[in-house]
Structure formats: C-alpha cells, structure tokens
Design an enzyme around this catalytic site. Structure first.
Site, PDB file in Angstrom:
ATOM      1  N   GLY A  87      29.476  45.112-115.948  1.00 28.30           N
ATOM      2  CA  GLY A  87      30.377  45.907-116.778  1.00 28.30           C
ATOM      3  C   GLY A  87      29.813  46.239-118.145  1.00 28.30           C
ATOM      4  N   LYS A 107      25.283  34.289-121.035  1.00 30.72           N
ATOM      5  CA  LYS A 107      25.034  32.949-120.497  1.00 30.72           C
ATOM      6  C   LYS A 107      24.169  32.968-119.252  1.00 30.72           C
ATOM      7  CE  LYS A 107      28.382  29.980-120.341  1.00 30.72           C
ATOM      8  NZ  LYS A 107      29.684  29.505-119.825  1.00 30.72           N
ATOM      9  N   ARG A 159      37.618  55.611-113.410  1.00 33.09           N
ATOM     10  CA  ARG A 159      37.883  54.982-112.106  1.00 33.09           C
ATOM     11  C   ARG A 159      38.726  55.892-111.224  1.00 33.09           C
ATOM     12  NH1 ARG A 159      38.518  48.686-113.900  1.00 33.09           N
ATOM     13  NH2 ARG A 159      36.335  48.195-113.547  1.00 33.09           N
ATOM     14  N   GLY A 167      32.172  42.508-111.519  1.00 35.18           N
ATOM     15  CA  GLY A 167      32.056  41.284-110.726  1.00 35.18           C
ATOM     16  C   GLY A 167      31.543  41.551-109.319  1.00 35.18           C
TER      17      GLY A 167
HETATM   18  P1  ADP Z   1      27.331  42.341-117.814  1.00 40.86           P
HETATM   19  O1  ADP Z   1      28.798  42.609-118.041  1.00 40.86           O
HETATM   20  O2  ADP Z   1      26.519  43.606-117.874  1.00 40.86           O
HETATM   21  O3  ADP Z   1      27.095  41.553-116.568  1.00 40.86           O
HETATM   22  P2  ADP Z   1      27.377  40.026-119.504  1.00 40.86           P
HETATM   23  O4  ADP Z   1      28.863  40.016-119.481  1.00 40.86           O
HETATM   24  O5  ADP Z   1      26.664  38.948-118.782  1.00 40.86           O
HETATM   25  O6  ADP Z   1      26.817  41.461-119.043  1.00 40.86           O
HETATM   26  O7  ADP Z   1      26.868  39.922-121.009  1.00 40.86           O
HETATM   27  C1  ADP Z   1      27.246  40.809-122.004  1.00 40.86           C
HETATM   28  C2  ADP Z   1      27.427  40.130-123.312  1.00 40.86           C
HETATM   29  O8  ADP Z   1      26.290  39.383-123.690  1.00 40.86           O
HETATM   30  C3  ADP Z   1      27.647  41.134-124.414  1.00 40.86           C
HETATM   31  O9  ADP Z   1      28.961  41.003-124.900  1.00 40.86           O
HETATM   32  C4  ADP Z   1      26.615  40.783-125.461  1.00 40.86           C
HETATM   33  O10 ADP Z   1      27.103  40.834-126.774  1.00 40.86           O
HETATM   34  C5  ADP Z   1      26.264  39.362-125.092  1.00 40.86           C
HETATM   35  N1  ADP Z   1      24.938  39.006-125.631  1.00 40.86           N
HETATM   36  C6  ADP Z   1      23.762  39.603-125.432  1.00 40.86           C
HETATM   37  N2  ADP Z   1      22.799  39.040-126.159  1.00 40.86           N
HETATM   38  C7  ADP Z   1      23.371  38.038-126.863  1.00 40.86           C
HETATM   39  C8  ADP Z   1      22.892  37.080-127.807  1.00 40.86           C
HETATM   40  N3  ADP Z   1      21.612  37.051-128.172  1.00 40.86           N
HETATM   41  N4  ADP Z   1      23.779  36.209-128.320  1.00 40.86           N
HETATM   42  C9  ADP Z   1      25.066  36.246-127.953  1.00 40.86           C
HETATM   43  N5  ADP Z   1      25.587  37.113-127.059  1.00 40.86           N
HETATM   44  C10 ADP Z   1      24.744  37.994-126.516  1.00 40.86           C
HETATM   45 MG    MG Z   2      30.387  41.313-118.787  1.00 40.61          MG
END
Ligand code: ADP
Ligand code: MG
Length: 394
Positions: A351, A198, A35, A374
């Site tokens: 992230g 989620k 960063r 975010g």
């Molecule tokens: P980003 O930060 O890229 O927006 P998210 O925070 O929405 O992504 O999601 C990332 C998390 O989702 C990771 O920690 C990963 O382990 C979890 N994840 C992905 N697939 C599954 C799954 N099948 N069951 C539980 N958690 C999951």
């Molecule tokens: Mg995330």
C-alpha cells in the site's frame, strides 16, 4: 490458470460480483475512487453481455453490525455516475432480506444492483452460515474481483464458491498475471527491492523472493536491523529487536544461494522523527548515537540505481525512507524514478509503496501497481490466496 468471466456464459444470468469498494471516506464523501474505477472493466463486460449484475463489497470495519457511517450508499451514487446508468441500491441492515432477494430476482438483464456493506453481518469475516446461503440465493454465478480481500476467506470472497460456478473478474486476472509472471517467469536479471518500517513484517516475503531473484535490495527502516546484525551502531534508528537473528540468517542464506544482497552504504539521519529535524548524511558505520536513520543516502541511491538499470524484472515492496516527510523522501523518489526510467517489467506491491509511486507522479510508468496491500504481500510470500484458490481452473 483460473477461469474468468470470459470463460463462462453470463447472458441472462444473475451474477454475484465481489468487488473491493473499500474506498477512503471523509465526511460522507469518497476521497479517492480508484478502487471503484478498477472494478469497472468487469462490471461493463457483464453489462455488455446481458448479465444481471449484483455487486457486493465491504467498507471499513463495522464489526458485524450495521453502522450508518459505513453504508455503501455513496458507492452506489459514484457507480451510477461512472457507469452512466442506474444502480439499484436496496439498503438493508441485514444486507440480504426479502426485499433485496425480490429485487435481485426481478433485476432485468444488463442492469446493476449493489448490496449493502457485507460486513454489517457478523458471519461475513468468519465465512459462516446463514449469510453465505442467503447471498447464494441471489445469484447463479460467482465472480470474485476483489483482489484487496482475496487473502481472506469470507462469505463473499470465498464461501460463495461452494454454491455455484466461480470465476475471476479482470482485476484479479490482471493481478495474478503480473504478480504471478514476475515471480514464476521473470526475465532476468530479477531484482527485488524491499523496504518499509519493520523487517518482522517482511521476513516471509524476503525469504520467498530470495528463492527467485538474482539481487535483493534492502532499504527503509528494516535496514537498521540488518546493520545491527552486522555489528554496527544504529543510534536511535528503528530497530526490530526480535528480528536481528533472522536478519543474520537472511544474509547468510543469500550468500549460500548466490543471491546478491545490497544494503545501504550511507544513510540520512535526523535528530528527531520530524520533517523539520536537523539532518545529516553519514556512512552506515558512522550513525551518531543520538540520531536515527530516515532515508538512504546519495551513495546508496547511486548503487541501487545501477542495479536497477541492469534489471529486466523489478518487484518493489516497501519505501526506502520516511517518504511521507519531504525531507526524507529523496531515496524513495529516486528509486521510483529509476524504475520509471527502466525498460524492465516493474511491479509494485504494498500500500505505501503504491502511494509513494503515485505521489511522485510515476504511476503510469510502472508495468503494474498492485491494488491489494496485504493481498499482494501474501502473494509475494508465495501463499495461496483463498479468494483465488476457490475459483475454477481452466
Ligand atoms: P508497504 O505498505 O509498501 O508494504 P510498509 O507498510 O512496510 O510498506 O512500510 C511503509 C512505512 O515504512 C512508511 O510509513 C515509511 O515511513 C516507513 N519507513 C520507511 N523508512 C523508515 C525509516 N528509516 N524509519 C522509520 N520508518 C520508515
Ligand atoms: Mg503499509
């Protein structure tokens, strides 16, 4: 289009620059300085153009009071090394006080100073006075280059724009260009890949992207909520109960809009949420009652790779499986590789997705990896970010 530092005369002016120096720390040491390095192009430009450069940032969550573990002193040290010149750091629990103001006013052209953690002040996250006015006293031009906090209207990210000419730095310019072009001006086919834990968190992003893409690919934990919505059994997989109806709606909407929605056809299941768990690969309608889906399966990887190979623009948000565990990282790794090998414009937002691409060694093969978790999500949702909206238009 927003004005940037190139569109304004900075020579001899005191320029207040909001950076994102919210770096990860362990035992007083910076563990990753990406960063800080991302902020250097703007800082160097200002130095070269004889500005008096006054840097601001938050770090962590000191919750409106001075907490020594959140001091920006280590950032000042690292900046000195990276810039190869003095960075004045007048530590003040008030962030701005008489000594800081005097130092800012006496700063010679081409020199740099850094203020203490802006979140030492309780007004910061509320965008309230008198803090904004005290900061404004220090400078004549406001430059926002903190993309990571651009979705927040704080004193140092948006409030200052009321007091003086406000323009963007190069990092925000780059983020807006790549994220904005991908959304508004994509070369087609345009494929979005959505994953993560989620669905609930990502519904607004999926809804906005569906208006723009040709194909939307679903992976990760949210797949199981879609499976549930299709009437399938999902064993102990992560389920976003409240979003089942929304998942149904999204599938129906995709059909109405002529957007292709791809869901996993097979899945890697585990008995426990653990890297060493017993695992098995099954078709999506065969998930055992006592197991949970942890990754997309090999048939799904093939299907998704084909869609990616045809794309001219790909936006990816959210890992396809629990990539932190090597046993369940293959789906995410394979998708990252497919993007790396594609000629399409590839934009990564989020992230964990950015961390995954980094971890698998494909970072330099992507067109753009957003630095804002975010903030990039809100951008992909189509929201206006206050830290960008407040800047002057060209
Ligand atoms: P980003 O930060 O890229 O927006 P998210 O925070 O929405 O992504 O999601 C990332 C998390 O989702 C990771 O920690 C990963 O382990 C979890 N994840 C992905 N697939 C599954 C799954 N099948 N069951 C539980 N958690 C999951
Ligand atoms: Mg995330």
């Amino acid at each position: 289009m927003k004005k940037t530092v190139r569109d304004i005369d900075v020579s001899g002016k005191r320029v207040l620059v909001r950076c994102d120096f919210n770096v990860p720390m362990k035992d007083g040491e910076i563990t990753d300085d990406i960063r800080i390095r991302s902020a250097l192009p703007t800082i160097r430009y200002l130095i070269e153009h004889d500005a008096k450069v006054i840097l601001m940032s938050h770090m962590g969550r000191p919750k409106g009071e001075p907490k020594p573990e959140f001091t920006l002193l280590p950032v000042a040290d690292r900046l000195r090394e990276l810039l190869g010149q003095e960075v004045l750091f007048v530590a003040s629990d008030q962030v701005v006080d008489e000594a800081v103001t005097a130092a800012a006013k006496a700063l010679p052209a081409g020199q740099v100073m850094l203020l203490e953690n802006t979140r030492y002040r309780k007004e910061e996250t509320k965008n309230e006075e008198p803090f904004t006015g005290q900061l404004a006293e220090l400078g004549e031009i406001f430059v926002n280059d903190a993309f990571g906090t651009a979705h927040r209207a704080h004193c140092s990210t948006a409030g200052l724009a009321k007091y003086m000419p406000a323009v963007s730095g190069f990092l925000i310019e780059k983020e807006v260009k790549f994220l904005g072009d991908a959304l508004d001006n994509p070369e087609r086919p345009f494929v979005a890949i959505m994953g993560g834990a989620k669905v609930g968190d990502k519904i607004p992003v999926i809804e906005n992207l569906m208006k723009k893409v040709n194909t939307i690919i679903i992976g990760g934990g949210m797949s199981y909520t879609f499976f549930k919505a299709m009437g399938l059994e999902i064993g102990t997989s992560i389920l976003d109960e409240e979003s089942i109806d929304l998942a149904k709606d999204l599938m129906a909407k995709a059909k109405d809009m002529g957007v292709e929605m791809l869901l996993p056809v097979d899945t890697v299941c585990a008995a426990e949420f653990s890297n060493d768990s017993r695992k098995t690969v099954v078709d999506r309608d065969q998930i055992p009652a006592d197991m949970m889906g942890m990754d997309i399966g090999p048939k799904t990887i093939d299907l998704y790779k084909k869609a990616i190979a045809q794309a001219k623009t790909v936006v990816w948000n959210g890992p396809c499986g629990v990539f932190e565990m090597p046993s369940f990282a293959e789906g995410t790794r394979a998708i990252a590789q497919a993007l790396a090998e594609s000629d399409a414009v590839t934009v990564i937002g989020g992230g964990d997705s950015a961390a995954a691409v980094e971890q698998f060694g494909y970072a330099d093969k992507m067109t753009h990896i957003s630095t804002g978790g975010g903030a990039s999500l809100e951008f992909l949702e189509g929201k206006e970010l206050p830290g960008i909206a407040c800047l002057e238009d060209k």
